[in-house]
Write a protein that holds these residues in place. Sequence first.
Motif, PDB file in Angstrom:
ATOM      1  N   TYR A 264      41.623  24.725  15.306  1.00 12.73           N
ATOM      2  CA  TYR A 264      42.248  26.015  15.029  1.00 12.73           C
ATOM      3  C   TYR A 264      43.429  26.254  15.963  1.00 12.73           C
ATOM      4  O   TYR A 264      43.521  25.671  17.038  1.00 12.73           O
ATOM      5  CB  TYR A 264      41.245  27.157  15.221  1.00 12.73           C
ATOM      6  CG  TYR A 264      39.992  27.041  14.404  1.00 12.73           C
ATOM      7  CD1 TYR A 264      39.918  27.582  13.126  1.00 12.73           C
ATOM      8  CD2 TYR A 264      38.864  26.395  14.915  1.00 12.73           C
ATOM      9  CE1 TYR A 264      38.752  27.486  12.371  1.00 12.73           C
ATOM     10  CE2 TYR A 264      37.699  26.288  14.165  1.00 12.73           C
ATOM     11  CZ  TYR A 264      37.648  26.838  12.904  1.00 12.73           C
ATOM     12  OH  TYR A 264      36.504  26.733  12.165  1.00 12.73           O
ATOM     13  N   MET A 265      44.302  27.156  15.538  1.00  7.94           N
ATOM     14  CA  MET A 265      45.341  27.687  16.409  1.00  7.94           C
ATOM     15  C   MET A 265      45.313  29.204  16.271  1.00  7.94           C
ATOM     16  O   MET A 265      45.731  29.757  15.252  1.00  7.94           O
ATOM     17  CB  MET A 265      46.722  27.133  16.046  1.00  7.94           C
ATOM     18  CG  MET A 265      46.879  25.660  16.356  1.00  7.94           C
ATOM     19  SD  MET A 265      48.593  25.080  16.253  1.00  7.94           S
ATOM     20  CE  MET A 265      48.902  25.286  14.503  1.00  7.94           C
ATOM     21  N   LEU A 266      44.784  29.872  17.294  1.00  9.00           N
ATOM     22  CA  LEU A 266      44.772  31.333  17.312  1.00  9.00           C
ATOM     23  C   LEU A 266      46.143  31.832  17.726  1.00  9.00           C
ATOM     24  O   LEU A 266      46.679  31.421  18.766  1.00  9.00           O
ATOM     25  CB  LEU A 266      43.717  31.831  18.298  1.00  9.00           C
ATOM     26  CG  LEU A 266      42.289  31.967  17.770  1.00  9.00           C
ATOM     27  CD1 LEU A 266      41.327  32.197  18.931  1.00  9.00           C
ATOM     28  CD2 LEU A 266      42.199  33.111  16.776  1.00  9.00           C
ATOM     29  N   ILE A 267      46.715  32.724  16.935  1.00 14.19           N
ATOM     30  CA  ILE A 267      48.081  33.191  17.166  1.00 14.19           C
ATOM     31  C   ILE A 267      48.079  34.708  17.331  1.00 14.19           C
ATOM     32  O   ILE A 267      47.552  35.434  16.470  1.00 14.19           O
ATOM     33  CB  ILE A 267      49.014  32.789  16.019  1.00 14.19           C
ATOM     34  CG1 ILE A 267      48.954  31.274  15.782  1.00 14.19           C
ATOM     35  CG2 ILE A 267      50.438  33.221  16.310  1.00 14.19           C
ATOM     36  CD1 ILE A 267      49.802  30.792  14.629  1.00 14.19           C
ATOM     37  N   TYR A 268      48.680  35.173  18.417  1.00 11.80           N
ATOM     38  CA  TYR A 268      48.808  36.605  18.697  1.00 11.80           C
ATOM     39  C   TYR A 268      50.246  36.923  19.109  1.00 11.80           C
ATOM     40  O   TYR A 268      50.912  36.120  19.771  1.00 11.80           O
ATOM     41  CB  TYR A 268      47.894  37.035  19.850  1.00 11.80           C
ATOM     42  CG  TYR A 268      46.438  37.145  19.480  1.00 11.80           C
ATOM     43  CD1 TYR A 268      45.848  38.376  19.250  1.00 11.80           C
ATOM     44  CD2 TYR A 268      45.654  36.006  19.358  1.00 11.80           C
ATOM     45  CE1 TYR A 268      44.506  38.486  18.910  1.00 11.80           C
ATOM     46  CE2 TYR A 268      44.312  36.094  19.018  1.00 11.80           C
ATOM     47  CZ  TYR A 268      43.745  37.337  18.795  1.00 11.80           C
ATOM     48  OH  TYR A 268      42.425  37.432  18.446  1.00 11.80           O
ATOM     49  N   THR A 418      51.632  28.576   5.605  1.00 11.70           N
ATOM     50  CA  THR A 418      50.254  28.858   5.214  1.00 11.70           C
ATOM     51  C   THR A 418      49.327  28.723   6.419  1.00 11.70           C
ATOM     52  O   THR A 418      49.663  28.072   7.416  1.00 11.70           O
ATOM     53  CB  THR A 418      49.784  27.908   4.104  1.00 11.70           C
ATOM     54  OG1 THR A 418      49.849  26.559   4.589  1.00 11.70           O
ATOM     55  CG2 THR A 418      50.666  28.050   2.875  1.00 11.70           C
ATOM     56  N   SER A 419      48.143  29.313   6.309  1.00 13.58           N
ATOM     57  CA  SER A 419      47.200  29.316   7.429  1.00 13.58           C
ATOM     58  C   SER A 419      46.365  28.047   7.486  1.00 13.58           C
ATOM     59  O   SER A 419      45.538  27.891   8.383  1.00 13.58           O
ATOM     60  CB  SER A 419      46.284  30.532   7.338  1.00 13.58           C
ATOM     61  OG  SER A 419      45.553  30.505   6.132  1.00 13.58           O
ATOM     62  N   VAL A 420      46.556  27.142   6.548  1.00 13.46           N
ATOM     63  CA  VAL A 420      45.849  25.861   6.546  1.00 13.46           C
ATOM     64  C   VAL A 420      46.868  24.750   6.301  1.00 13.46           C
ATOM     65  O   VAL A 420      47.701  24.870   5.396  1.00 13.46           O
ATOM     66  CB  VAL A 420      44.760  25.807   5.452  1.00 13.46           C
ATOM     67  CG1 VAL A 420      44.065  24.451   5.459  1.00 13.46           C
ATOM     68  CG2 VAL A 420      43.746  26.930   5.625  1.00 13.46           C
ATOM     69  N   PHE A 421      46.833  23.721   7.117  1.00 15.39           N
ATOM     70  CA  PHE A 421      47.705  22.574   6.871  1.00 15.39           C
ATOM     71  C   PHE A 421      46.971  21.298   7.246  1.00 15.39           C
ATOM     72  O   PHE A 421      45.977  21.322   7.977  1.00 15.39           O
ATOM     73  CB  PHE A 421      49.024  22.690   7.638  1.00 15.39           C
ATOM     74  CG  PHE A 421      48.905  22.500   9.135  1.00 15.39           C
ATOM     75  CD1 PHE A 421      49.141  21.259   9.714  1.00 15.39           C
ATOM     76  CD2 PHE A 421      48.567  23.569   9.953  1.00 15.39           C
ATOM     77  CE1 PHE A 421      49.045  21.082  11.086  1.00 15.39           C
ATOM     78  CE2 PHE A 421      48.471  23.400  11.332  1.00 15.39           C
ATOM     79  CZ  PHE A 421      48.714  22.167  11.889  1.00 15.39           C
ATOM     80  N   GLU A 422      47.456  20.190   6.736  1.00 14.00           N
ATOM     81  CA  GLU A 422      46.803  18.900   6.959  1.00 14.00           C
ATOM     82  C   GLU A 422      47.791  17.921   7.573  1.00 14.00           C
ATOM     83  O   GLU A 422      48.926  17.792   7.106  1.00 14.00           O
ATOM     84  CB  GLU A 422      46.259  18.342   5.643  1.00 14.00           C
ATOM     85  CG  GLU A 422      45.472  17.052   5.806  1.00 14.00           C
ATOM     86  CD  GLU A 422      44.763  16.631   4.528  1.00 14.00           C
ATOM     87  OE1 GLU A 422      44.150  15.556   4.515  1.00 14.00           O
ATOM     88  OE2 GLU A 422      44.838  17.389   3.529  1.00 14.00           O
ATOM     89  N   ARG A 423      47.384  17.271   8.628  1.00 14.72           N
ATOM     90  CA  ARG A 423      48.185  16.215   9.253  1.00 14.72           C
ATOM     91  C   ARG A 423      47.246  15.384  10.112  1.00 14.72           C
ATOM     92  O   ARG A 423      46.523  15.923  10.954  1.00 14.72           O
ATOM     93  CB  ARG A 423      49.319  16.793  10.108  1.00 14.72           C
ATOM     94  CG  ARG A 423      50.174  15.706  10.783  1.00 14.72           C
ATOM     95  CD  ARG A 423      51.293  16.323  11.586  1.00 14.72           C
ATOM     96  NE  ARG A 423      52.018  15.363  12.388  1.00 14.72           N
ATOM     97  CZ  ARG A 423      53.072  14.667  11.993  1.00 14.72           C
ATOM     98  NH1 ARG A 423      53.520  14.821  10.768  1.00 14.72           N
ATOM     99  NH2 ARG A 423      53.675  13.827  12.793  1.00 14.72           N
TER     100      ARG A 423
END
Length: 676
Positions: A264-268, A418-423
């Motif tokens: 995850y990457m929590l972003i604030y 988008t809030s989901v990505f694949e790499r």
Amino acid sequence: MHDPERDEDVTADSNPFEPISDKRDHQGPGEVQGNIDALARLFPDAVVDGKVSLDVLADLIGQQADRSGAEGFGLRWPGMNEARKLSAQPATRTLLPRQDESVDWDTTRNMVIEGDNLEVLRLLRRGYTGAVDVIYIDPPYNTGNDFVYDDKFGASRTETEMAAGLRDETGSLEHGAASDLAADRRAGASRHSKWLSMMYPRLLLAHHLLKETGVIIVAIDDTENARLKLLTDRIFGAENYIANVVWQGGRKNDSRYVSVGHDYMLIYAKNERSLKEKGVLWREPRQADETTLKASQQAWLESGKKPEEATRLMKKWISSLPAGHPAKENNRFYEFESDGRVYRKRDISWPGGGGPRYDVLHPVTGLPVRVPARGWIYSKPERMQQDIDNGLIVWGKDHTEFINRKTYLDSDDGAVPTSVFERKRTSSSKALDQLLGEGVFEYPKDKDVVARWINLAAAGNSDALVLDFFAGSGSTGHAVMDLNAADGGNRRYILVQLDEPVKKDGYATIADITRERLRRAGAQIAQQGTLDAQGIDTGFRSYKLADSNVKPWDGTAELDLLDSVDNLVSGRSTDDLLVEMMLRLGIDLVTPVATRKVAESTLYSLAGTLYAFFGGDLDAAKADEVARAIIAWRDEDPVDSDVTVVVLDTGFRDSSAKLNLAAALRQAGVTTLRSI
């Protein structure tokens, strides 16, 4: 040089140089006295004689006060209060400049700092509060192993169990002593508490460093994601939460139940309202737009510049693409205008429903068009009118049909991430192996992913200051240089990495790997020779955390007056002392510095606004020489702001030499005099 008769206000018993705040004095932003001063500005009635009345403060904030003992929702853990105190402690150490480890020391604006990040963040607080645009960190995941970040107030398992009520005052277990499950739970509670206590003060300090429009991104896995979300809600405010981005990095076919290959990457935001008021939108180039645009231009020419025929040819091209081709997504809806410009119809209703409803008049019939069931996407009619005036609305033949928005293929609006990505994560390891050699550093951050999200969080600001205080191999610094190379930007980075030992040939610590990666990456970028890459900053200044240059007195015994005559640590240079002075005064460490030789020592000028001299054994004649040099330099390079002069407090042979220097400077109009 000066008129002694004008010195009646300076006596032999006075110190004309105001001491720079002692490192034990909690005066800076976010430190104890700084917090009290901030409260006094907001609530003067609650602060009397430098002490805060909690009862008065509670009365002033009314029903929002959480009285002692009141129940409330939020994250709690044993050791939380002690961990919070760590963030308000003053910095007690300094940074030593390492020019031999640096690249382009005189011109670079990047920094790599080796040492415990908690103390480094305290040191940076005075000079960089409210200065950082983006913080990207990938802290150590809680694997249950011992932490290399072992703070003073980190709780042991026994301490955690006692604080949680699982042990009595003698230390004996009170619950489930013979239960393996209970033991596991106690061990888990201890691990979670210790990890949270490690993160808490560092995130509090990070909050201070961010600009009001700044953004923090914290990478994390499943183990602490839920607790970290509650912690960051507490520090940054749930109202400033942006997203919890999911990065799918691979598949684990040996998993018993589910392949958990994501992080995850929590972003604030520091202040999401500030971003909204400035109209900040996070956008990035649409995937395959360039390919699609070239195809549309070809279709326009082949159609003889006829919109309907060009649209038909465009749809034919899209249909011919293989399944999964990125240019195939949504492009079948593109249409041509009479001038050959290509657009796509977009929905104009409020996402999720419940949007506003107001009249939008059809340009032909003059009657209100049909309102979407979910309401309009724009909350105010004035915003809708802007799109109408700019020709961005696709009208139906009359008011009975729905309308749409236009999105032009050649526009720079970009796509919302988008809030989901694949790499795949393996790509970052392979790239680092190619740069440094195989197996030098395991599990590096993916610089391309870091670059993408830094650029989004900075809203394209090409002058952004980026901080990473869990630097690892230096991926964040590499990403910043890549971004600058791509658009000619002037972004800069500050990286902090613990001097954690490693068993790798040629590298003693992880910080050694960080610096070497940045050296090689910078050299590669400089060799690319592209127009945008020319002249970008590929260097860095290296610093190392160390004890203060000034000998401490712990207050436990009488001060040795003979030892205090020279209060500097042996072996330290005037360059070392300059950096500590800059940290204490809150001056950016990459402020331009010029030097001259005066009275057998170095006179520093920091952008013409501050002059520092740390020479010793100054008698009256040498003090007069220093004063004349400072005044002459100031007159050569005058500035609009006030000028400050800093000297070494023990650098004078006697008090008369110090008074002579002060009087000469004041007579020349320099009134801000400081000592260290």
